[in-house]
Design a protein around this motif. Structure first.
Motif, PDB file in Angstrom:
ATOM      1  N   ASN A 108       0.805  -1.219   0.000  1.00 46.13           N
ATOM      2  CA  ASN A 108       0.000   0.000   0.000  1.00 46.13           C
ATOM      3  C   ASN A 108       0.842   1.275   0.000  1.00 46.13           C
ATOM      4  O   ASN A 108       0.299   2.368   0.110  1.00 46.13           O
ATOM      5  CB  ASN A 108      -0.966  -0.008   1.186  1.00 46.13           C
ATOM      6  CG  ASN A 108      -2.087  -0.994   0.964  1.00 46.13           C
ATOM      7  OD1 ASN A 108      -2.855  -0.877   0.025  1.00 46.13           O
ATOM      8  ND2 ASN A 108      -2.139  -2.016   1.805  1.00 46.13           N
ATOM      9  N   LEU A 109       2.152   1.131  -0.122  1.00 45.18           N
ATOM     10  CA  LEU A 109       3.032   2.293  -0.201  1.00 45.18           C
ATOM     11  C   LEU A 109       3.490   2.480  -1.641  1.00 45.18           C
ATOM     12  O   LEU A 109       3.731   1.511  -2.352  1.00 45.18           O
ATOM     13  CB  LEU A 109       4.270   2.086   0.695  1.00 45.18           C
ATOM     14  CG  LEU A 109       4.031   1.921   2.190  1.00 45.18           C
ATOM     15  CD1 LEU A 109       5.345   1.579   2.884  1.00 45.18           C
ATOM     16  CD2 LEU A 109       3.420   3.167   2.784  1.00 45.18           C
ATOM     17  N   ASP A 110       3.656   3.742  -2.056  1.00 46.35           N
ATOM     18  CA  ASP A 110       4.179   3.975  -3.395  1.00 46.35           C
ATOM     19  C   ASP A 110       5.697   3.782  -3.387  1.00 46.35           C
ATOM     20  O   ASP A 110       6.341   3.813  -2.338  1.00 46.35           O
ATOM     21  CB  ASP A 110       3.800   5.378  -3.891  1.00 46.35           C
ATOM     22  CG  ASP A 110       4.371   6.480  -3.028  1.00 46.35           C
ATOM     23  OD1 ASP A 110       5.560   6.819  -3.220  1.00 46.35           O
ATOM     24  OD2 ASP A 110       3.638   6.989  -2.147  1.00 46.35           O
ATOM     25  N   SER A 111       6.261   3.582  -4.547  1.00 43.08           N
ATOM     26  CA  SER A 111       7.691   3.296  -4.683  1.00 43.08           C
ATOM     27  C   SER A 111       8.571   4.384  -4.087  1.00 43.08           C
ATOM     28  O   SER A 111       9.584   4.090  -3.442  1.00 43.08           O
ATOM     29  CB  SER A 111       8.050   3.094  -6.156  1.00 43.08           C
ATOM     30  OG  SER A 111       7.400   1.961  -6.658  1.00 43.08           O
ATOM     31  N   GLU A 112       8.196   5.622  -4.279  1.00 42.26           N
ATOM     32  CA  GLU A 112       8.978   6.746  -3.747  1.00 42.26           C
ATOM     33  C   GLU A 112       9.046   6.692  -2.216  1.00 42.26           C
ATOM     34  O   GLU A 112      10.105   6.901  -1.615  1.00 42.26           O
ATOM     35  CB  GLU A 112       8.366   8.074  -4.204  1.00 42.26           C
ATOM     36  CG  GLU A 112       9.220   9.280  -3.920  1.00 42.26           C
ATOM     37  CD  GLU A 112       8.596  10.538  -4.510  1.00 42.26           C
ATOM     38  OE1 GLU A 112       8.349  11.486  -3.723  1.00 42.26           O
ATOM     39  OE2 GLU A 112       8.365  10.578  -5.743  1.00 42.26           O
ATOM     40  N   THR A 113       7.946   6.385  -1.578  1.00 44.53           N
ATOM     41  CA  THR A 113       7.900   6.279  -0.118  1.00 44.53           C
ATOM     42  C   THR A 113       8.749   5.113   0.368  1.00 44.53           C
ATOM     43  O   THR A 113       9.486   5.230   1.349  1.00 44.53           O
ATOM     44  CB  THR A 113       6.445   6.125   0.372  1.00 44.53           C
ATOM     45  OG1 THR A 113       5.682   7.253  -0.087  1.00 44.53           O
ATOM     46  CG2 THR A 113       6.369   6.035   1.883  1.00 44.53           C
ATOM     47  N   ILE A 114       8.661   3.984  -0.329  1.00 46.28           N
ATOM     48  CA  ILE A 114       9.455   2.805   0.038  1.00 46.28           C
ATOM     49  C   ILE A 114      10.947   3.129  -0.021  1.00 46.28           C
ATOM     50  O   ILE A 114      11.698   2.815   0.907  1.00 46.28           O
ATOM     51  CB  ILE A 114       9.111   1.606  -0.870  1.00 46.28           C
ATOM     52  CG1 ILE A 114       7.682   1.129  -0.585  1.00 46.28           C
ATOM     53  CG2 ILE A 114      10.119   0.469  -0.691  1.00 46.28           C
ATOM     54  CD1 ILE A 114       7.133   0.147  -1.591  1.00 46.28           C
ATOM     55  N   GLN A 130      12.388   6.067   0.164  1.00 47.05           N
ATOM     56  CA  GLN A 130      12.728   7.037   1.211  1.00 47.05           C
ATOM     57  C   GLN A 130      12.840   6.365   2.588  1.00 47.05           C
ATOM     58  O   GLN A 130      13.768   6.638   3.347  1.00 47.05           O
ATOM     59  CB  GLN A 130      11.692   8.171   1.258  1.00 47.05           C
ATOM     60  CG  GLN A 130      12.116   9.351   2.092  1.00 47.05           C
ATOM     61  CD  GLN A 130      13.391  10.003   1.569  1.00 47.05           C
ATOM     62  OE1 GLN A 130      13.539  10.225   0.375  1.00 47.05           O
ATOM     63  NE2 GLN A 130      14.327  10.288   2.447  1.00 47.05           N
ATOM     64  N   ILE A 131      11.908   5.482   2.903  1.00 51.59           N
ATOM     65  CA  ILE A 131      11.946   4.755   4.185  1.00 51.59           C
ATOM     66  C   ILE A 131      13.210   3.898   4.256  1.00 51.59           C
ATOM     67  O   ILE A 131      13.900   3.877   5.275  1.00 51.59           O
ATOM     68  CB  ILE A 131      10.677   3.896   4.376  1.00 51.59           C
ATOM     69  CG1 ILE A 131       9.452   4.785   4.595  1.00 51.59           C
ATOM     70  CG2 ILE A 131      10.856   2.917   5.542  1.00 51.59           C
ATOM     71  CD1 ILE A 131       8.124   4.036   4.542  1.00 51.59           C
ATOM     72  N   ASN A 140      16.337   6.221   4.658  1.00 51.39           N
ATOM     73  CA  ASN A 140      16.370   6.818   6.005  1.00 51.39           C
ATOM     74  C   ASN A 140      16.729   5.786   7.061  1.00 51.39           C
ATOM     75  O   ASN A 140      17.498   6.066   7.981  1.00 51.39           O
ATOM     76  CB  ASN A 140      15.024   7.459   6.351  1.00 51.39           C
ATOM     77  CG  ASN A 140      14.764   8.720   5.564  1.00 51.39           C
ATOM     78  OD1 ASN A 140      15.656   9.289   4.934  1.00 51.39           O
ATOM     79  ND2 ASN A 140      13.514   9.170   5.557  1.00 51.39           N
ATOM     80  N   ARG A 163       7.662  -4.824  -4.270  1.00 49.38           N
ATOM     81  CA  ARG A 163       7.900  -3.643  -3.426  1.00 49.38           C
ATOM     82  C   ARG A 163       8.875  -3.962  -2.289  1.00 49.38           C
ATOM     83  O   ARG A 163       9.665  -3.125  -1.884  1.00 49.38           O
ATOM     84  CB  ARG A 163       6.587  -3.089  -2.893  1.00 49.38           C
ATOM     85  CG  ARG A 163       5.751  -2.484  -4.001  1.00 49.38           C
ATOM     86  CD  ARG A 163       4.475  -1.897  -3.463  1.00 49.38           C
ATOM     87  NE  ARG A 163       3.636  -1.426  -4.521  1.00 49.38           N
ATOM     88  CZ  ARG A 163       3.684  -0.201  -5.042  1.00 49.38           C
ATOM     89  NH1 ARG A 163       4.569   0.654  -4.610  1.00 49.38           N
ATOM     90  NH2 ARG A 163       2.860   0.155  -5.998  1.00 49.38           N
ATOM     91  N   PHE A 166      12.527  -2.273  -1.452  1.00 48.24           N
ATOM     92  CA  PHE A 166      12.979  -1.872  -0.119  1.00 48.24           C
ATOM     93  C   PHE A 166      14.342  -2.488   0.198  1.00 48.24           C
ATOM     94  O   PHE A 166      15.267  -1.790   0.594  1.00 48.24           O
ATOM     95  CB  PHE A 166      11.957  -2.282   0.956  1.00 48.24           C
ATOM     96  CG  PHE A 166      12.424  -1.935   2.345  1.00 48.24           C
ATOM     97  CD1 PHE A 166      12.186  -0.679   2.875  1.00 48.24           C
ATOM     98  CD2 PHE A 166      13.128  -2.856   3.116  1.00 48.24           C
ATOM     99  CE1 PHE A 166      12.650  -0.338   4.148  1.00 48.24           C
ATOM    100  CE2 PHE A 166      13.590  -2.538   4.383  1.00 48.24           C
ATOM    101  CZ  PHE A 166      13.347  -1.276   4.901  1.00 48.24           C
TER     102      PHE A 166
END
Length: 181
Positions: free
Chosen positions: A73-79, A81-82, A85, A142, A146
């Protein structure tokens, strides 16, 4: 130069074990086609190199199905970034706490133990100053994104030249480092 094929030194020890636990250990070792001694040594190794240390540095046990649902449920950009980080914010502390040293070999060791504890398949191929790790995880594309981002960030921060690829259920990391043995 150490000989990686040399058998580790062993010592005889005697333990009293609950009879039901011992029978379970014997049954599992037979099913796995391992001697009881080999099976128990693997348990001790897993405990000392992962189970004891991983919770101290923030790794948690979570249902695979729940993790797959969260990440899908997360978009690639968020994955990405997480993953970055997380790697930038804690990889040094994790290695120091779990291995006492922050280096490429220590992180390869951590990755191997994490794969074992997660029941992922990890293949290692070595050539002179390069190691190729192929990790099969069955968690979806996904999760591959990650993993690739996290470990590529860790090894890049360590000064290693890292090439990577991923598929729906696997990642490949090719790590070259002047610091490798």
């Amino acid at each position: 130069m150490k000989n990686e094929n040399k058998k580790p030194e062993t010592e005889h020890a005697s333990f009293r074990i609950n009879k039901k636990i011992l029978e379970s250990l014997k049954t599992i070792s037979r099913e796995e086609h391992l001697s009881l001694n080999t099976y128990v040594n693997r348990i001790f190794d897993s405990h000392l190199n992962w189970n004891l240390l991983a919770p101290e540095v923030g790794w948690v046990v979570m249902l695979k199905s729940a993790m797959k649902e969260i990440i899908k449920n997360l978009d690639s950009e968020t994955i990405v970034q997480i993953a970055r980080n997380s790697a930038e914010g804690g990889s040094k502390e994790i290695a120091l706490s779990m291995r006492g040293k922050y280096g490429v070999d220590e992180w390869i060791s951590i990755l191997k133990n994490r794969a074992k504890s997660s029941d992922f398949t990890l293949k290692e191929y070595k050539e002179k100053d390069m190691v190729r790790l192929v990790l099969y995880h069955d968690m979806g594309e996904r999760w591959s994104l990650f993993f690739e981002t996290y470990y590529k960030t860790v090894f890049f921060e360590l000064g290693a030249n890292v090439q990577s690829e991923y598929t729906e259920n696997s990642i490949m990391l090719e790590i070259k480092s002047e610091n490798r043995k």
